[in-house]
Design an enzyme around this catalytic site. Sequence first.
Site, PDB file in Angstrom:
ATOM      1  N   SER A 152      22.423 -22.317  29.028  1.00 49.35           N
ATOM      2  CA  SER A 152      23.494 -21.829  29.310  1.00 49.35           C
ATOM      3  C   SER A 152      23.307 -21.308  30.543  1.00 49.35           C
ATOM      4  O   SER A 152      23.509 -21.986  31.667  1.00 49.35           O
ATOM      5  CB  SER A 152      23.866 -20.624  28.360  1.00 49.35           C
ATOM      6  OG  SER A 152      25.549 -20.203  28.076  1.00 49.35           O
ATOM      7  N   ASP A 161      32.037 -28.048  23.947  1.00 52.39           N
ATOM      8  CA  ASP A 161      31.327 -26.917  24.409  1.00 52.39           C
ATOM      9  C   ASP A 161      33.075 -26.132  24.598  1.00 52.39           C
ATOM     10  O   ASP A 161      33.303 -25.832  25.373  1.00 52.39           O
ATOM     11  CB  ASP A 161      30.758 -27.052  25.311  1.00 52.39           C
ATOM     12  CG  ASP A 161      29.716 -25.637  25.595  1.00 52.39           C
ATOM     13  OD1 ASP A 161      30.081 -24.614  25.564  1.00 52.39           O
ATOM     14  OD2 ASP A 161      28.651 -26.192  26.559  1.00 52.39           O
ATOM     15  N   HIS A 204      26.730 -25.117  21.767  1.00 53.61           N
ATOM     16  CA  HIS A 204      26.157 -24.490  22.995  1.00 53.61           C
ATOM     17  C   HIS A 204      25.123 -24.324  22.576  1.00 53.61           C
ATOM     18  O   HIS A 204      24.545 -23.780  23.514  1.00 53.61           O
ATOM     19  CB  HIS A 204      27.042 -23.866  22.557  1.00 53.61           C
ATOM     20  CG  HIS A 204      26.922 -23.210  24.893  1.00 53.61           C
ATOM     21  ND1 HIS A 204      26.955 -23.626  25.838  1.00 53.61           N
ATOM     22  CD2 HIS A 204      25.859 -21.769  24.599  1.00 53.61           C
ATOM     23  CE1 HIS A 204      27.110 -22.850  26.674  1.00 53.61           C
ATOM     24  NE2 HIS A 204      26.330 -21.768  26.021  1.00 53.61           N
TER      25      HIS A 204
END
Length: 395
Positions: free
Chosen positions: A99, A344, A372
Amino acid sequence: MVYLQGGPGFGCPPPQEAPMTQVILDKGYQMLYLDHRGTGLSTPISAATLGLQGDVHRQVDYLKLFRADSIVKDCEAVRKTLTEDYPNELKKWSIFGQSYGGFVALSYLSFAPHGLREVFTTGGLPPIGQTPEQVYRATFRKCAERNKAYYKKYPEDIDAVHGLAFHIKSKGGLQLPSGGVLTVRGFLTLGRNFGMHGGLDSVHDLVFRMKRDIHQFQFITRPTLSALERALSFDDNVIYAVLHESVYCENGASKWAADRVGRSLREFAWLSGAPQSASSVSEAPLFFSGEMIFPFLFDIFPELEKLAVVADDIAKYSGWPELYDLFQLARNEVPLYAATFIDDMYVDFGIAQQTARLVKNCRQYITNGMYHNALRDKTEDVLKELFVLRDDPID
């Protein structure tokens, strides 16, 4: 292999608690979990520690040093120290960005590629060249899709969420165990969990618990309030709230971009205020927001409340330096292996593809079968695909 945590503002888990540790060790790597500055064991930021810097202006200036460009400098300092006695061919290291950690990885490729052997990312191709407003327009769209999926899976929650909103409003807010008061708008930020594996279910569980409490006791019990607070509060990770929008800023201010974009969207009209009457909201479900930070959050949670002025000054600051070097990325020679998730909710797929086209030597594993947080919930599956990219080069 150096792991760069998501966030911003979150420290790394202990290695023994991270599902990827054993997989990476079995691949022959040593593993270093590096807490970004201001998180975990790296001089963590809180209202009290930030107050040691002095007045608001000094606190703001201090926080300007906690973005990806500074984290890259920290990584390079650590790398050079650890490899000081290594032969030259062993001085480079591999990095793995989850991320926001992927955002840091692309800054690393921009400014210090000489320190890198290879780069892995999961859900971490940043929105290079996009304004905060463009980012939030895309993520609000995906958030709306996840709301529709939520109410399709749990249609009974349409009425339940309406009822909970009016319960909260009728009580003037809910007193949280920490001392904060949860408003309707604060409650409707629960959707930030929608983009995770199991995220729809976790929100439904909280809604069900609240509804059950009211049915049994006519109020919401402390255990349920504690669970709500754990799901909503950033009091233990204030960097996430204070610097969240700044990660999208280059040569401009965010000016609370998520709030401004959200207020312009019909589905999120509640950002302009709590519902006033049953008839005003009865025609459609109340949509939850996603990974967005709003000014009103700094009125709800006690630790954030202490930082409200600082956060507002950060939102107005326009002097943010560039986080990426497009010329360097276009001639990048360090292999980049990226797992990219079509659904996502936090890192928009379309924008991620624009970024991938900007980076030479970027290879992707693209899937609509993971969300995610696949690195945590589907660890072996996603790592297997990334190492296939590494070990099976295209002729």
